[in-house]
Structures are given as C-alpha cells and as structure tokens.
Design a protein around this motif. Sequence first.
Motif, PDB file in Angstrom:
ATOM      1  N   LEU A  32      -8.436  26.966  63.671  1.00  0.00           N
ATOM      2  CA  LEU A  32      -8.457  28.137  64.554  1.00  0.00           C
ATOM      3  C   LEU A  32      -9.035  29.349  63.831  1.00  0.00           C
ATOM      4  CD1 LEU A  32      -7.602  29.666  67.175  1.00  0.00           C
ATOM      5  CD2 LEU A  32      -5.402  30.079  66.054  1.00  0.00           C
ATOM      6  N   LEU A  33      -8.609  29.552  62.579  1.00  0.00           N
ATOM      7  CA  LEU A  33      -9.144  30.686  61.810  1.00  0.00           C
ATOM      8  C   LEU A  33     -10.660  30.571  61.655  1.00  0.00           C
ATOM      9  CD1 LEU A  33      -6.570  31.239  58.916  1.00  0.00           C
ATOM     10  CD2 LEU A  33      -6.925  32.658  60.936  1.00  0.00           C
ATOM     11  N   ALA A  34     -11.123  29.354  61.374  1.00  0.00           N
ATOM     12  CA  ALA A  34     -12.566  29.147  61.223  1.00  0.00           C
ATOM     13  C   ALA A  34     -13.292  29.427  62.529  1.00  0.00           C
ATOM     14  CB  ALA A  34     -12.839  27.713  60.749  1.00  0.00           C
ATOM     15  N   TRP A  35     -12.702  28.997  63.639  1.00  0.00           N
ATOM     16  CA  TRP A  35     -13.332  29.212  64.950  1.00  0.00           C
ATOM     17  C   TRP A  35     -13.379  30.702  65.300  1.00  0.00           C
ATOM     18  CZ3 TRP A  35     -11.445  30.978  69.748  1.00  0.00           C
ATOM     19  CH2 TRP A  35     -12.321  30.781  70.828  1.00  0.00           C
ATOM     20  N   ILE A  36     -12.266  31.413  65.043  1.00  0.00           N
ATOM     21  CA  ILE A  36     -12.225  32.859  65.306  1.00  0.00           C
ATOM     22  C   ILE A  36     -13.282  33.572  64.469  1.00  0.00           C
ATOM     23  CG2 ILE A  36     -10.840  34.952  64.989  1.00  0.00           C
ATOM     24  CD1 ILE A  36      -9.957  33.421  67.399  1.00  0.00           C
ATOM     25  N   GLY A  37     -13.354  33.205  63.196  1.00  0.00           N
ATOM     26  CA  GLY A  37     -14.358  33.825  62.329  1.00  0.00           C
ATOM     27  C   GLY A  37     -15.769  33.578  62.819  1.00  0.00           C
ATOM     28  N   VAL A  85     -10.570  37.488  61.601  1.00  0.00           N
ATOM     29  CA  VAL A  85      -9.684  36.635  60.813  1.00  0.00           C
ATOM     30  C   VAL A  85      -8.470  37.420  60.329  1.00  0.00           C
ATOM     31  CG1 VAL A  85      -9.504  35.312  58.669  1.00  0.00           C
ATOM     32  CG2 VAL A  85     -11.507  35.032  60.137  1.00  0.00           C
ATOM     33  N   VAL A  86      -8.686  38.681  59.918  1.00  0.00           N
ATOM     34  CA  VAL A  86      -7.569  39.523  59.461  1.00  0.00           C
ATOM     35  C   VAL A  86      -6.574  39.745  60.590  1.00  0.00           C
ATOM     36  CG1 VAL A  86      -6.927  41.860  58.733  1.00  0.00           C
ATOM     37  CG2 VAL A  86      -8.812  40.662  57.602  1.00  0.00           C
ATOM     38  N   PHE A  87      -7.085  40.026  61.811  1.00  0.00           N
ATOM     39  CA  PHE A  87      -6.191  40.271  62.932  1.00  0.00           C
ATOM     40  C   PHE A  87      -5.358  39.030  63.254  1.00  0.00           C
ATOM     41  CE2 PHE A  87      -5.398  39.908  67.538  1.00  0.00           C
ATOM     42  CZ  PHE A  87      -4.512  40.962  67.681  1.00  0.00           C
ATOM     43  N   ILE A  88      -6.003  37.859  63.340  1.00  0.00           N
ATOM     44  CA  ILE A  88      -5.276  36.631  63.646  1.00  0.00           C
ATOM     45  C   ILE A  88      -4.257  36.319  62.549  1.00  0.00           C
ATOM     46  CG2 ILE A  88      -5.499  34.127  63.913  1.00  0.00           C
ATOM     47  CD1 ILE A  88      -6.256  35.657  66.382  1.00  0.00           C
ATOM     48  N   SER A  89      -4.631  36.570  61.288  1.00  0.00           N
ATOM     49  CA  SER A  89      -3.702  36.323  60.181  1.00  0.00           C
ATOM     50  C   SER A  89      -2.480  37.228  60.277  1.00  0.00           C
ATOM     51  CB  SER A  89      -4.416  36.535  58.842  1.00  0.00           C
ATOM     52  OG  SER A  89      -5.505  35.643  58.698  1.00  0.00           O
ATOM     53  N   LEU A  90      -2.695  38.521  60.597  1.00  0.00           N
ATOM     54  CA  LEU A  90      -1.568  39.444  60.761  1.00  0.00           C
ATOM     55  C   LEU A  90      -0.715  39.071  61.968  1.00  0.00           C
ATOM     56  CD1 LEU A  90      -3.312  42.857  59.975  1.00  0.00           C
ATOM     57  CD2 LEU A  90      -1.656  41.638  58.546  1.00  0.00           C
ATOM     58  N   LEU A  91      -1.376  38.616  63.035  1.00  0.00           N
ATOM     59  CA  LEU A  91      -0.627  38.203  64.222  1.00  0.00           C
ATOM     60  C   LEU A  91       0.275  37.023  63.904  1.00  0.00           C
ATOM     61  CD1 LEU A  91      -0.020  38.349  67.238  1.00  0.00           C
ATOM     62  CD2 LEU A  91      -2.064  36.961  67.651  1.00  0.00           C
ATOM     63  N   PHE A  92      -0.254  36.061  63.154  1.00  0.00           N
ATOM     64  CA  PHE A  92       0.563  34.906  62.814  1.00  0.00           C
ATOM     65  C   PHE A  92       1.586  35.231  61.740  1.00  0.00           C
ATOM     66  CE2 PHE A  92      -2.212  32.580  65.493  1.00  0.00           C
ATOM     67  CZ  PHE A  92      -1.483  31.464  65.887  1.00  0.00           C
ATOM     68  N   MET A  93       1.374  36.275  60.977  1.00  0.00           N
ATOM     69  CA  MET A  93       2.430  36.764  60.096  1.00  0.00           C
ATOM     70  C   MET A  93       3.596  37.278  60.932  1.00  0.00           C
ATOM     71  SD  MET A  93       3.615  37.200  57.097  1.00  0.00           S
ATOM     72  CE  MET A  93       2.187  36.924  56.056  1.00  0.00           C
ATOM     73  N   SER A  94       3.274  37.942  62.058  1.00  0.00           N
ATOM     74  CA  SER A  94       4.319  38.385  62.984  1.00  0.00           C
ATOM     75  C   SER A  94       5.060  37.190  63.572  1.00  0.00           C
ATOM     76  CB  SER A  94       3.705  39.216  64.122  1.00  0.00           C
ATOM     77  OG  SER A  94       3.053  40.369  63.620  1.00  0.00           O
ATOM     78  N   PRO A 122      -1.522  26.554  66.053  1.00  0.00           N
ATOM     79  CA  PRO A 122      -2.387  27.458  66.832  1.00  0.00           C
ATOM     80  C   PRO A 122      -1.674  28.097  68.016  1.00  0.00           C
ATOM     81  CG  PRO A 122      -3.574  25.471  66.277  1.00  0.00           C
ATOM     82  CD  PRO A 122      -2.155  25.237  65.877  1.00  0.00           C
ATOM     83  N   ILE A 123      -0.634  27.444  68.553  1.00  0.00           N
ATOM     84  CA  ILE A 123       0.080  27.988  69.711  1.00  0.00           C
ATOM     85  C   ILE A 123       1.294  28.807  69.311  1.00  0.00           C
ATOM     86  CG2 ILE A 123      -0.700  26.174  71.292  1.00  0.00           C
ATOM     87  CD1 ILE A 123       2.031  24.824  70.863  1.00  0.00           C
ATOM     88  N   GLY A 124       1.548  28.965  68.007  1.00  0.00           N
ATOM     89  CA  GLY A 124       2.693  29.745  67.565  1.00  0.00           C
ATOM     90  C   GLY A 124       3.373  29.096  66.372  1.00  0.00           C
ATOM     91  N   GLY A 125       4.662  29.371  66.228  1.00  0.00           N
ATOM     92  CA  GLY A 125       5.420  28.825  65.117  1.00  0.00           C
ATOM     93  C   GLY A 125       6.560  27.960  65.598  1.00  0.00           C
ATOM     94  N   VAL A 126       6.988  27.033  64.743  1.00  0.00           N
ATOM     95  CA  VAL A 126       8.111  26.148  65.053  1.00  0.00           C
ATOM     96  C   VAL A 126       9.059  26.149  63.864  1.00  0.00           C
ATOM     97  CG1 VAL A 126       8.843  23.798  65.574  1.00  0.00           C
ATOM     98  CG2 VAL A 126       6.709  24.670  66.530  1.00  0.00           C
ATOM     99  N   ALA A 164       0.215  43.069  70.759  1.00  0.00           N
ATOM    100  CA  ALA A 164       0.425  41.624  70.649  1.00  0.00           C
ATOM    101  C   ALA A 164       1.885  41.299  70.357  1.00  0.00           C
ATOM    102  CB  ALA A 164      -0.469  41.054  69.552  1.00  0.00           C
ATOM    103  N   ASN A 165       2.542  42.124  69.537  1.00  0.00           N
ATOM    104  CA  ASN A 165       3.951  41.881  69.243  1.00  0.00           C
ATOM    105  C   ASN A 165       4.829  42.122  70.471  1.00  0.00           C
ATOM    106  OD1 ASN A 165       5.050  41.312  66.278  1.00  0.00           O
ATOM    107  ND2 ASN A 165       3.090  42.372  66.108  1.00  0.00           N
ATOM    108  N   LEU A 166       4.496  43.130  71.258  1.00  0.00           N
ATOM    109  CA  LEU A 166       5.233  43.336  72.511  1.00  0.00           C
ATOM    110  C   LEU A 166       5.056  42.145  73.443  1.00  0.00           C
ATOM    111  CD1 LEU A 166       4.580  47.109  73.304  1.00  0.00           C
ATOM    112  CD2 LEU A 166       6.734  46.038  72.595  1.00  0.00           C
TER     113      LEU A 166
END
Length: 367
Positions: free
Chosen positions: A24-29, A45-54, A80-84, A144-146
């Motif tokens: 997913l990161l490669a595709w976004i980039g 890539v930075v935005f998606i990485s920060l989003l997944f850090m959230s 890619p769909i979130g965290g488990v 995105a966090n909201l």
Amino acid sequence: MGWSIPIGSVKGTEIRIHVTFLLLLAWIGAMHYIQGGATAAVEGVVFISLLFMSVLLHEFGHVFAARRYGVQTPDVTLLPIGGVARLERIPEEPRQELVVALAGPAVNFVIAGVLFLLLNGPLPAGSAEVQNPGVDLLARLATANLFLAVFNLLPAFPMDGGRVLRALLAQRMGYARGTRVAANVGQMLAFGLGLLGLFGNPILLFIALFVYLGAASESHAVQLRDAARGMITADAMVTRFESLPPSSRIEDAVQALLRTTQREFPVVDGAERLRGVLTREDMIRALRDQGAQTPVLEAMRADIPQIGHRRTLDEALALLQQTGAPALGVTDAAGRLIGLITPENIGELMMVHAARPSPPAPVSSAG
C-alpha cells in the motif's frame, strides 16, 4: 498472522506489519509521484505512515485497557484496512468490555484534540480531502483521526461500536443474547450501507460486506463459547475412529477412506501415541503427486496439537483456532490417544446445543 513482519514490541506485545501494508505504501507513493513528482510522493507516504501510527496507537488503547483486567495481547498487526490487536480473550464482564472497546476511539479523539491545539485555530477549508497534498498535513491528520473514531463507533461488529452495544445490552439480557442482538443490528446496518453503495459508492459495498461478515463471525464465536461452557474435552471428543499405523502407505489410507465416513485419520504408533494426522486432502494430494505406495509418514501433518481429556472444552477450542489444525488429539493421563476433536464434530455440538430448548426461567414467589 501469516505474511506479516515483526518490527518491534512494546511491553510484551509484538508489532507486526503485513506485507500488503508495504505494498500500500508503495502504491500511495507511486500515485502521488505521478500526480506531483517526488515531493508529492514523499508527502503521501509520510501522511499514510502518520495515519497508521494513529491506528497503531488506537490498537494500543485497547491493549493497555485490556491489561487492566488481566487480558494479554500477543501482537498487533497493521493491515491496509487498519490494525488488529489479537487479545487472548474478550472480557465477558460488560463493564470491562465497555472500557476496552471505548479505549481505542478515545485515543483517536485525544490525537485529534492535540492536533487542533497545534493548528491553533479551526480546520482550514478542504481538510476533509485527506488525500489532497495541497491541504495542511496536520489538518488532514486531525480529520482522519476524527473519522477513525466515529467510524469505529458504528454499532456493528467487528468495529468497537459493536462491542460497546454488546456490553450495554449484556448488562440487561446476558452476554450471549446481547451478542445476538448486537450482531443483528450490525447486519441490518450492513444492509443499509450496501443499499447506499448501490447508488454509486462501491466503497460502501466493501464496508457493508466487511460489517456483515464481522457480525456473523462474532455471533458464531459467542455461540460456540456458550455451547462449550462447563464442558470438558472428553464430553465433545470423537471416540470411534479408525487409525493408521506408522507403517501404512497411502494405498491403505485410501481403503480406510472408502470404508468409513472419516475425513481425518490419526497415525498412531504401538504405544498408542499420536504421530500425526492424515487428512483426506493430504491423502488425495499424495496419491496424485507421489503415488499409492507413499508412506503416510511423508504425507501426514505431524504438528497436531494435543490436549488432556480433563481439560476444558474452551481451552481445546482456543487451541484448535490458534493452530488452524485439522484435528486435535485428546489424550489420557498416560499420553495415549483416546479421542479426536475436529471442526466437524464441534459444528454438530453447536447444532445440538441450538436445538435444545432453553430451561424455563425460575418463578419467584412472594412471601
């Protein structure tokens, strides 16, 4: 979880990244690079990485809340769909489950609040366009966090809102019935999302399917735990089965398959110890690829878990689900195989449990 890579751990909980997340990161980039060059690719890539850090912090909200009640979490996996977050068990005390379920969205609300303070003012116009690199990064991340918090509070499994609803219902009608009602609410919501998706938003169709299957899975899991409550492995195991000696060949196994209704054949040595299990699929594969004279020891599955006959059925079910084995060997005190537990006979146990009438409620008398 398969196809995931460990990247570290936090207080005993391993953090894993699924390979598809890296894709997913490669595709976004790549998409951002096509639209705006190298700078846009890095920002994407930075935005998606920060989003997944959230997302990761959201999952650790569940983890630390669960630990308050003695529930451990072996690992958290980013998809890619979130965290488990894989909890050892879901707390069946309604108030405990309520706290654990709300802890994740609460983290996202806190992150959004901190970002609002850093922005020092209202969100700029267009902040809802989270994929637009022209909008302030912090504003997009706050929005995105909201969204993550609100989306996860939808009253449907497997989202946190489904567990919140179940916890509230369970306080009045019990855990099993509360789960059934919450699952029904989630499936009705899935139908509604699916109808909306038919009018031009295919993402809603995907979410509807995800919600519907999650609700069905949660309902099934609770029914299974309810059926197993108070039982031991000896109550549910299959005791009449045909086994194969280690000297058998696939040809012998085929004959056993044809004269019985079994699908799993334990391979047992002279001391009645389980050596492995040969499934029908393993048998057919070996017959096709290697021939009828192949020893069963080469085709069987040797990593079959075993459990004592006096252990609880809950433990057996957890072991069966964690390992994904085709069967579970049940042993006596001397370690000899005396029974098998398979997904098929567990399904039959559930059908019998569902068919039995519920005991009448006790009638209280005034006095």
